[in-house]
Design a protein around this motif. Structure first.
Motif, PDB file in Angstrom:
ATOM      1  N   HIS A  14      14.278  -6.004  -5.481  1.00 27.56           N
ATOM      2  CA  HIS A  14      12.851  -5.720  -5.271  1.00 27.56           C
ATOM      3  C   HIS A  14      12.038  -6.164  -6.489  1.00 27.56           C
ATOM      4  N   CYS A  15      10.731  -6.349  -6.252  1.00 26.90           N
ATOM      5  CA  CYS A  15       9.794  -6.546  -7.372  1.00 26.90           C
ATOM      6  C   CYS A  15       9.405  -5.157  -7.849  1.00 26.90           C
ATOM      7  N   GLY A  16       9.643  -4.878  -9.120  1.00 24.25           N
ATOM      8  CA  GLY A  16       9.454  -3.498  -9.594  1.00 24.25           C
ATOM      9  C   GLY A  16      10.728  -2.709  -9.339  1.00 24.25           C
ATOM     10  N   ALA A  17      10.660  -1.423  -9.646  1.00 20.92           N
ATOM     11  CA  ALA A  17      11.858  -0.581  -9.596  1.00 20.92           C
ATOM     12  C   ALA A  17      12.395  -0.415  -8.172  1.00 20.92           C
ATOM     13  N   VAL A  18      13.746  -0.313  -8.083  1.00 21.62           N
ATOM     14  CA  VAL A  18      14.395   0.061  -6.816  1.00 21.62           C
ATOM     15  C   VAL A  18      14.479   1.590  -6.826  1.00 21.62           C
ATOM     16  N   LEU A  19      13.667   2.234  -5.979  1.00 19.97           N
ATOM     17  CA  LEU A  19      13.482   3.689  -6.098  1.00 19.97           C
ATOM     18  C   LEU A  19      14.575   4.502  -5.403  1.00 19.97           C
ATOM     19  N   ALA A  20      15.276   3.914  -4.438  1.00 20.29           N
ATOM     20  CA  ALA A  20      16.363   4.654  -3.770  1.00 20.29           C
ATOM     21  C   ALA A  20      17.301   3.681  -3.073  1.00 20.29           C
ATOM     22  N   GLY A  21      18.566   4.068  -2.980  1.00 22.25           N
ATOM     23  CA  GLY A  21      19.569   3.269  -2.264  1.00 22.25           C
ATOM     24  C   GLY A  21      20.528   4.202  -1.555  1.00 22.25           C
ATOM     25  N   ARG A  22      20.816   3.921  -0.283  1.00 28.32           N
ATOM     26  CA  ARG A  22      21.683   4.806   0.499  1.00 28.32           C
ATOM     27  C   ARG A  22      22.635   4.011   1.388  1.00 28.32           C
TER      28      ARG A  22
END
Length: 777
Positions: free
Chosen positions: A105-113
């Motif tokens: 992603h552009c910017g932070a990856v906020l969650a992954g599941r």
């Protein structure tokens, strides 16, 4: 129930802890802004640094790869996905080796599941994109794109849908293109966390408006919390879907699935950014803003049955109290307690390695056996045996600890079974399928094989909750269930060849339970609490069903109450605020059931005369017809003023042969085809034709007369008389065909009928006299 908090004096991380994840029930990994991944061993209370990440990687979310992969079972998780602020996600092994880093992603990856099967990974980021990746980190698709950051994401129970946040909105998007997207405004502030449970199919959301909410999978609000002092930063479901945890600034809360709170703790943690439940659902870990990892153990669960109360006081200790004499017993276990169930004079306790079976008569010598897999997710009890459900399968054991059977069906997922979707009786196991929710699998308890001819029980709507009755003969076993329209239906479990009828008992039923002592059913209907004293009435005489019910106002139970248990004549109901309400119902119907099962008809009549209640007489009438005792049925029907039925029963008594009597009793219950079959098997063809004539079932009457080459003129004569009464002309082609050139002679027909009746009488007396000769010899 409460949380027992444990927190180290000094934090192990220098910066805030962003995420935590369990590998086994005793081992946890935590990640922090100090770039460290630390392993916690709860058995030895040791911590060790696994890896120091590069300085440009600030971890945000961690999720372990699922343990169960179809047939290949891993004992523990071997790798995890770590999302970070640099726009990448990293696949990292248990030993801390970064296997792969992927620009996501552009910017932070906020969650992954990971999904439940471990075949796909979903990531969301500050760029507002939701992406689906393969197991190896290859991009499969960009599911959606929006203008605001997506803070949290969760898979649906079937891994076919994804739930994600969009500012104040929640969105459920199926993976199939062009499928309908569900979107609704959920909070007044930005939504920070979501979770979707695979067992109960409920959704949790937490937001900056300082509230947490519970939703169903259609976006209907089930619970809305009071505003807290600070934003809710984390929520998480327990694996079995019975509890959930809520984290906020210096706050950790334990709640029931309906929303009400069991316990509130105020540990010195700063904000709790992430909550993870251990695999067995006994403890919680929280990632804290001040560098701590907070651990909380669920203790003080209570189980009650009759005069016994069992409390889990510590991780390995239970206290049993007998309220009649205030006797207290302490039960010590080698390992921590995971699940327990108290019913039918037995306490069944599963620990991480063993199963203990206690009798309420003797608490000192439990029966102990080892478990195949430690994580038992459900215990169900019946009078003769109990059922354990774990990640590997469903196992039935006797109270002596003997393994009985293990039912299986294609595509079975034991991780999503709960008390609403599995039911157990002395001879039957019923399981609601998740793949097709209109189907119930039925198994013989003793063998684990499909019941009867192996046909599944299929309904026209999705089924929500199932329950087997507990008493009576195996052939009379009934299953009650609530469907998606909130209709309560009942049907027979034994299915040989003919399709069993599914009959509707009530509407707008939210929860149900069978009594453990006799086949009495209770349920909460809209604004009423209803008890069906003899549900079998629907198969015998549906007209008197309303007279066999007990109803009372249920407004005192507030919104969304739930029946916890039905023991003896005591029903326990849990209200939406968590309080328990106990209702006593009349003890007389249970006594009536007992008399009838022992064929004590005179005692049953005497009891009804003593009680002087219409419901009792109506129940007795239905029970008597079901058991072919027409003398008692006559008395009972007379008592409730059903004069037409009394006359019909009298006419049955005067019939010459037992086959005719049997056929007319079946007709009384509405089983016309069965009645006809009984007569034809006994060779009473004329009588079979006559019942069809009496019911104006003209087509069938003529069909039988032609097939057996007898009484065609009789059928035509009655048909002609019927048409003349109403001044109508014959239009039926078959009747016109057979009536051609036929002269109807009523004298001749009456003589033939008289002959048939005489023949039946003679036959009946012959069989009676031969029986008497046999008895003399």
């Amino acid at each position: 129930m409460r949380l027992k908090i444990s927190l180290l004096k000094e934090p192990k991380h220098q910066e805030l802890v962003s995420c935590v994840g369990w590998t086994t029930a005793e081992e946890l990994y935590s990640c922090s802004d100090d770039h460290q991944i630390v392993k916690w061993n709860l058995l030895t209370s040791e911590t060790s640094q696994i890896v120091k990440l590069p300085d440009d990687i600030y971890p945000i979310d961690l999720h372990w790869f699922p343990k169960s992969l179809g047939i290949k079972k891993q004992t523990q998780a071997e790798s995890f996905v770590l999302t970070s602020s640099d726009g990448k996600f990293h696949l990292i092994s248990k030993l801390g080796r970064v296997e792969k880093s992927v620009e996501a992603h552009c910017g932070a990856v906020l969650a992954g599941r990971w999904n439940y099967e471990g075949t796909a990974l979903v990531t969301v980021g500050e760029d507002g994109q939701i992406k689906i990746w393969s197991k190896t980190g290859m991009l499969r698709s960009t599911l959606a794109q929006q203008g605001t950051p997506v803070y949290s994401v969760a898979w649906g129970p079937d891994s076919e849908k994804v739930l994600y946040t969009a500012g104040k909105q929640l969105i459920i998007k199926p993976l199939q293109p062009n499928a309908k997207v569900l979107q609704w405004k959920a909070h007044d502030g930005i939504i920070l966390k979501v979770d979707w449970n695979s067992v109960n199919d409920l959704i949790l959301s937490a937001g900056e408006d300082c509230k947490y909410k519970v939703w169903d999978s259609y976006g209907r609000l089930l619970y809305n919390s009071q505003p807290h002092e600070h934003p809710i930063t984390s929520v998480a479901w327990a694996p079995d879907g019975e509890l959930f945890a809520v984290g906020s600034f210096h706050t950790l809360r334990l709640c029931d699935k309906t929303g009400w709170s069991y316990a509130l703790e105020k540990p010195n943690t700063g904000s709790i950014f992430n909550i993870a439940w251990s695999i067995d659902g006994t403890q919680i870990a929280g990632a804290c803003g001040n560098g701590h990892v907070v651990f909380a153990h669920v203790v003080e669960q209570r189980w009650e049955w009759k005069n016994f109360q069992v409390t889990l006081t510590k991780r390995r200790t239970m206290q049993v109290r007998n309220v009649l004499n205030d006797a207290v017993d302490l039960l010590e276990f080698r390992d921590r307690v995971i699940k327990a169930s108290l019913n039918y004079a037995h306490l069944v306790v599963s620990t991480s390695l063993q199963c203990y079976v206690f009798s309420t008569k003797n608490w000192n010598t439990p029966l102990i056996f080892d478990l195949k897999e430690g994580t038992v997710s459900l215990i169900l009890q019946a009078e003769r045996h109990f059922l354990l459900v774990d990640g590997g399968g469903i196992y039935l054991y006797s109270y002596e600890g003997r393994f009985i059977s293990s039912p299986k069906f294609p595509g079975m997922r034991t991780d999503i079974l709960n008390a609403q979707t599995v039911s157990l009786s002395n001879d039957t196991i019923a399981i609601k399928d998740k793949a097709d929710e209109k189907i119930i699998f039925l198994f013989e308890a003793s063998t684990g094989k499909p019941l009867g001819d192996g046909k599944l029980l299929s309904h026209k709507n999705e089924i929500l909750e199932i329950a087997l009755d507990q008493k009576g003969l195996t052939n009379d076993r009934k299953i009650a269930f609530i469907d998606k329209n909130r209709d309560l239906c009942i049907t027979s479990v034994k299915r040989f060849g003919k399709e069993e009828q599914i009959i509707k008992l009530g509407t707008m039923v939210h929860t149900l339970a069978w009594s453990d002592t006799c086949n009495i059913l209770c349920g909460l209907q809209d604004t009423r609490f209803t008890v069906w004293y003899y549900p079998n009435t629907v198969y015998v005489d549906r007209d008197i069903l309303p007279k066999t019910l007990y109803e009372r106002d249920a407004s005192e139970f507030s919104k969304n109450p739930h029946i916890v248990s039905f023991v003896g004549n005591q029903v326990t109901i849990r209200r939406a605020d968590g309080s328990l309400v106990h209702i006593s119902i009349s003890p007389y119907p249970a006594i009536l059931h007992e008399y009838v099962s022992s064929s004590k008809w005179e005692d049953a009549v005497r009891l009804c005369r003593f009680v002087k209640e219409q419901t009792m007489w109506a129940c007795l009438a239905a029970m008597a017809v079901a058991n072919r005792d027409m003398t008692t049925a006559e008395i009972a029907y007379a008592a409730i003023g059903e004069i037409d039925k009394v006359q019909y029963i009298n006419s049955i008594k005067e019939l010459p042969s037992k086959e005719s009597k049997m056929a007319h009793i079946l007709m009384f219950s509405g089983n016309i085809q069965e009645a006809e079959m009984v007569l034809l098997q006994a060779g009473l063809v004329y009588q079979a034709i006559q019942i069809n004539i009496n019911l104006y079932n003209w087509e069938r009457a003529l069909e039988l007369a032609v097939k057996y080459k007898t009484h065609v003129d009789t059928v035509l004569a009655y048909r002609q008389k019927f048409l003349e009464t109403f001044g109508k002309q014959e239009t039926n082609k078959r009747y016109l065909q057979y009536a051609e050139g036929l002269q109807i002679d009523w004298e001749k027909i009456r003589a033939k009928i008289e002959m048939e009746i005489t023949k039946e009488r003679e036959r009946s007396s012959t069989s009676q006299s031969s029986k008497n000769i046999g008895l003399r010899h």
